[in-house]
Design a protein around this motif. Structure first.
Motif, PDB file in Angstrom:
ATOM      1  N   ARG A 117      -4.750   0.464   7.998  1.00 29.46           N
ATOM      2  CA  ARG A 117      -4.609   0.907   6.608  1.00 29.46           C
ATOM      3  C   ARG A 117      -5.562   2.051   6.253  1.00 29.46           C
ATOM      4  NH1 ARG A 117      -4.137  -4.790   5.831  1.00 29.46           N
ATOM      5  NH2 ARG A 117      -6.243  -4.942   4.986  1.00 29.46           N
TER       6      ARG A 117
ATOM      7  N   ASP B 261       2.300  -5.295   2.358  1.00 24.29           N
ATOM      8  CA  ASP B 261       1.246  -6.000   3.075  1.00 24.29           C
ATOM      9  C   ASP B 261       1.912  -6.903   4.120  1.00 24.29           C
ATOM     10  OD1 ASP B 261      -0.706  -8.067   3.754  1.00 24.29           O
ATOM     11  OD2 ASP B 261      -1.896  -7.270   2.102  1.00 24.29           O
TER      12      ASP B 261
ATOM     13  N   TYR C 274       0.844  -1.192   0.000  1.00 22.65           N
ATOM     14  CA  TYR C 274       0.000   0.000   0.000  1.00 22.65           C
ATOM     15  C   TYR C 274       0.884   1.248   0.000  1.00 22.65           C
ATOM     16  CZ  TYR C 274      -3.588  -3.290   1.590  1.00 22.65           C
ATOM     17  OH  TYR C 274      -4.443  -4.352   1.696  1.00 22.65           O
TER      18      TYR C 274
ATOM     19  N   PHE D  73      -4.609   4.583   3.404  1.00 19.59           N
ATOM     20  CA  PHE D  73      -3.692   3.926   2.472  1.00 19.59           C
ATOM     21  C   PHE D  73      -4.467   3.514   1.220  1.00 19.59           C
ATOM     22  CE2 PHE D  73      -1.541   3.730   6.396  1.00 19.59           C
ATOM     23  CZ  PHE D  73      -0.212   3.405   6.192  1.00 19.59           C
ATOM     24  N   HIS D  74      -3.772   3.409   0.083  1.00 23.08           N
ATOM     25  CA  HIS D  74      -4.417   2.816  -1.089  1.00 23.08           C
ATOM     26  C   HIS D  74      -3.556   1.687  -1.633  1.00 23.08           C
ATOM     27  CE1 HIS D  74      -1.926   5.855  -3.263  1.00 23.08           C
ATOM     28  NE2 HIS D  74      -1.837   4.901  -4.176  1.00 23.08           N
ATOM     29  N   ARG D  75      -4.228   0.654  -2.124  1.00 23.56           N
ATOM     30  CA  ARG D  75      -3.576  -0.592  -2.530  1.00 23.56           C
ATOM     31  C   ARG D  75      -2.672  -0.356  -3.735  1.00 23.56           C
ATOM     32  NH1 ARG D  75      -3.514  -5.804  -0.016  1.00 23.56           N
ATOM     33  NH2 ARG D  75      -2.416  -7.150  -1.496  1.00 23.56           N
ATOM     34  N   ARG D  76      -1.487  -0.975  -3.732  1.00 23.35           N
ATOM     35  CA  ARG D  76      -0.556  -0.864  -4.861  1.00 23.35           C
ATOM     36  C   ARG D  76       0.247  -2.163  -4.949  1.00 23.35           C
ATOM     37  NH1 ARG D  76       1.864   3.828  -7.138  1.00 23.35           N
ATOM     38  NH2 ARG D  76       2.488   3.261  -9.250  1.00 23.35           N
TER      39      ARG D  76
END
Length: 482
Positions: free
Chosen positions: A90, A187, A71, A93-96
Motif C-alpha cells: 500500500r 482492503d 484505498y 495509497f491513501h485510505r478511503r
C-alpha cells in the motif's frame, strides 16, 4: 445471461401527427444528503417537477448497496493490468472507507425511475442533483469501455456475482467500476474483495465495449410544399424498427402519385418514405413521438441548477446508466404550405441588362477571444500537507493569433502558474499547471476555492482580451456515502 445477448424489453413506437394547419397565407467519494432517502417509499412532489430545462432526471434515493473499506491507488497504478492481490503493497495509497456504494435511483419529471451507478470518486453526488444523458467524451472518465462491460455482465442486468445479496452484488459492482475510473482498491480483508477481484479479471478477459449510439427521433423532408400537391418524401428516423404513423387535418400517402393513402395507425419501417398533401396554404406542423431506449452504459452529465440549488457543488459525480431506460421523446417539424403554382403566360424577351456597379468590399471584422477552464485533483482532501494540482486549459477561441498569453492567479500559497508557451494561434489550446499545499486552516474551512483569468494580446492590434473568471474547488473532510 450476458447483457450483450439480451434484446430490449422496451416497445418502441413513434406517432406522426399533423397538429395544426393555419389557413393564413404563407409568409469523489459521494456525499450523503442531509436527509437520506434509503427506505423511503415515496418522494416529495417537487422531486418530480423541478428539473432544469436541460435535465433528463434527478438523483432521488439510494438503491441496494453496502459499505466498503479500501484505498485509492497512485497515478502509476494501471487498472488494465489487473486487480491487486489481497496482500498488496500500500505504499503510495491513501485510505478511503466509503459508508455506501451501490445503485443510485434517479427520477424523471413524470415520476418514473432510472437506475444508475457512479463512475467518478473525485466529485460529490447528492440527492436532487440533476443530470442529462450525454456521451463518454463529455464524461472524460478513463476506461469507460471496461465500466460499460461490467454493467452489461453483472448486477442489475444479471444475477452475478453469485452468492451475494442484492446489496452485496451492487457494492461489488460499484467497487469494480471505481477501480477502473479512480484506481479504488478494496482492503484485502473486505468481504467483497474476492467478488470485486473476480469481476475485474472477467472484464479484462472479455475486453472493453464501444460507446453505445445515442438514440433519438428526427423528421426529414422538404421545408416547403405546394398546396393541393402531393409532396415529399418524408421519413421518421429513430432507433426503433417500426413506427406507428397517424394523421390529423391532412392526407398522407405511401407513394408520390397519391394513389395509396396511408391508414391512421399503420406500421412502417424506420426510414420508409411517405408523402403529404394539404389543400390550403399556410403552415403545417408535424409531430413525431417515440419511446426511445437509452442503452446500458449511456453516460450522464451533471446539470448545475444555480437558481434552484445555489449551495450545490460546481461539479458533480459522473453517472452511468445501469439498466436500459425507455424515454418518450417528441420532435416537431414546421412546413410552409405555399399557394398553388399559377399557370404562367408566355415569357416576353428579356430586356437588355443594365450594367450594375461592382459592390463595395466589406472589411473583415476580426473577433479576438480567449477562454479558460480550471480543474483540481483530487476533488477532496483529508490532511494538512496534501498537494492539490490545478490544471488551467487556455484556449484561443477567436479568429486571430494571440501573444503574451498568461494566467493571472493571485491565490496565496499557490505555486507559480506554469504554461508551455505565451502565444496561441486561432483555435489552439494549452494546459497550464499550479500546485497548492493544504494547511490546517484549509481543514477547518472544509474547502479550498481558487479562481483565475487568462489574458492574451491581439498580435496585430496590440489590444488585450481577457477570459471570464473561472474557479475550481476541492472539499475537505466531506463524509462519503455512495
Amino acid at each position: 445471461m450476458d447483457g450483450l445477448s439480451r434484446r430490449s424489453g422496451c416497445v418502441i413506437a413513434a406517432a406522426l401527427v399533423f397538429l395544426s394547419l393555419c389557413v393564413s397565407p404563407a409568409g469523489a467519494g459521494v456525499e450523503r444528503d442531509p436527509l437520506p432517502t434509503r427506505g423511503r417509499t415515496d418522494l416529495p412532489a417537487r422531486s418530480r417537477t423541478d428539473l432544469p430545462a436541460t435535465a433528463d432526471f434527478r438523483l432521488a434515493r439510494l438503491g441496494p448497496g453496502s459499505h466498503l473499506r479500501g484505498y485509492v491507488g497512485p497515478e502509476s497504478l494501471d487498472p488494465t493490468k489487473g486487480y491487486l492481490a489481497a496482500g498488496y503493497d500500500r505504499t503510495g495509497f491513501h485510505r478511503r472507507d466509503l459508508a455506501y456504494a451501490g445503485l443510485r435511483q434517479g427520477i424523471r419529471a413524470d415520476g418514473s425511475r432510472v437506475r444508475t451507478y457512479c463512475f467518478d470518486l473525485a466529485h460529490p453526488a447528492r440527492d436532487r442533483m440533476a443530470y442529462r444523458f450525454g456521451t463518454w467524451g463529455e464524461a472524460k472518465v478513463p476506461n469507460t469501455g471496461y465500466v460499460s462491460r461490467i454493467i452489461h455482465n453483472y448486477y442489475p442486468n444479471t444475477n452475478q456475482p453469485a452468492g451475494l445479496t442484492a446489496g452485496g452484488r451492487a457494492a461489488a459492482v460499484q467497487a469494480a467500476i471505481w477501480f477502473f475510473s479512480d484506481r479504488y482498491v478494496l482492503d484485502g480483508r473486505d468481504p467483497l474483495f474476492p467478488a470485486t477481484s473476480g469481476i475485474v479479471s472477467r472484464v479484462l478477459k472479455d475486453g472493453p465495449m464501444t460507446e453505445p449510439t445515442r438514440p433519438g427521433v428526427a423528421i426529414s423532408g422538404p421545408e416547403h410544399i405546394r398546396a393541393g400537391a402531393v409532396s415529399g418524401p418524408f421519413t421518421i428516423n429513430t432507433t426503433a424498427d417500426k413506427e406507428t404513423v397517424r394523421l390529423t387535418g391532412g392526407e398522407m400517402f405511401l407513394d408520390a402519385a397519391g394513389t395509396r393513402p396511408m391508414t391512421a395507425g399503420a406500421a412502417m419501417r424506420t426510414g420508409a418514405p411517405f408523402y403529404v398533401r394539404s389543400a390550403s396554404p399556410g403552415h403545417l406542423r408535424m409531430s413525431a413521438t417515440a419511446s426511445i431506449t437509452y442503452p446500458v452504459g449511456q453516460a450522464a452529465a451533471y446539470v448545475r441548477d444555480v437558481a434552484g440549488q445555489p449551495n450545490f457543488p460546481e461539479r458533480g459525480q459522473k453517472i452511468i446508466l445501469a439498466q436500459e431506460d425507455c424515454v418518450p421523446v417528441t420532435v416537431l417539424r414546421d412546413i410552409v404550405v405555399d399557394v398553388p403554382q399559377p399557370v404562367l403566360a408566355p415569357v416576353p424577351p428579356a430586356p437588355v441588362p443594365v450594367p450594375v456597379p461592382a459592390p463595395v468590399p466589406v472589411p473583415v471584422v476580426h473577433r479576438p477571444s480567449i477562454t479558460e477552464e480550471k480543474t483540481v485533483r483530487p476533488g477532496t482532501y483529508h490532511r494538512a500537507g496534501q498537494i492539490l494540482h490545478f490544471r488551467i486549459r487556455v484556449t484561443n477561441n477567436g479568429d486571430v493569433p494571440l501573444d503574451r498569453v498568461s494566467v493571472e492567479d493571485h491565490m496565496r500559497g499557490l505555486s507559480a502558474v506554469r504554461c508551455p508557451r505565451t502565444d496561441l494561434m486561432a483555435g489552439q489550446s494549452m494546459v497550464c499547471t499550479a500546485n497548492y499545499r493544504i494547511t490546517m486552516r484549509d481543514l477547518m474551512r472544509k474547502s479550498v476555492r481558487n479562481c483565475a483569468v487568462a489574458r492574451g494580446r491581439n498580435a496585430a492590434t496590440g489590444v488585450y482580451v481577457t477570459s471570464r473568471r473561472e474557479c475550481a474547488r476541492s472539499y475537505g473532510n466531506v463524509p462519503v456515502t455512495g
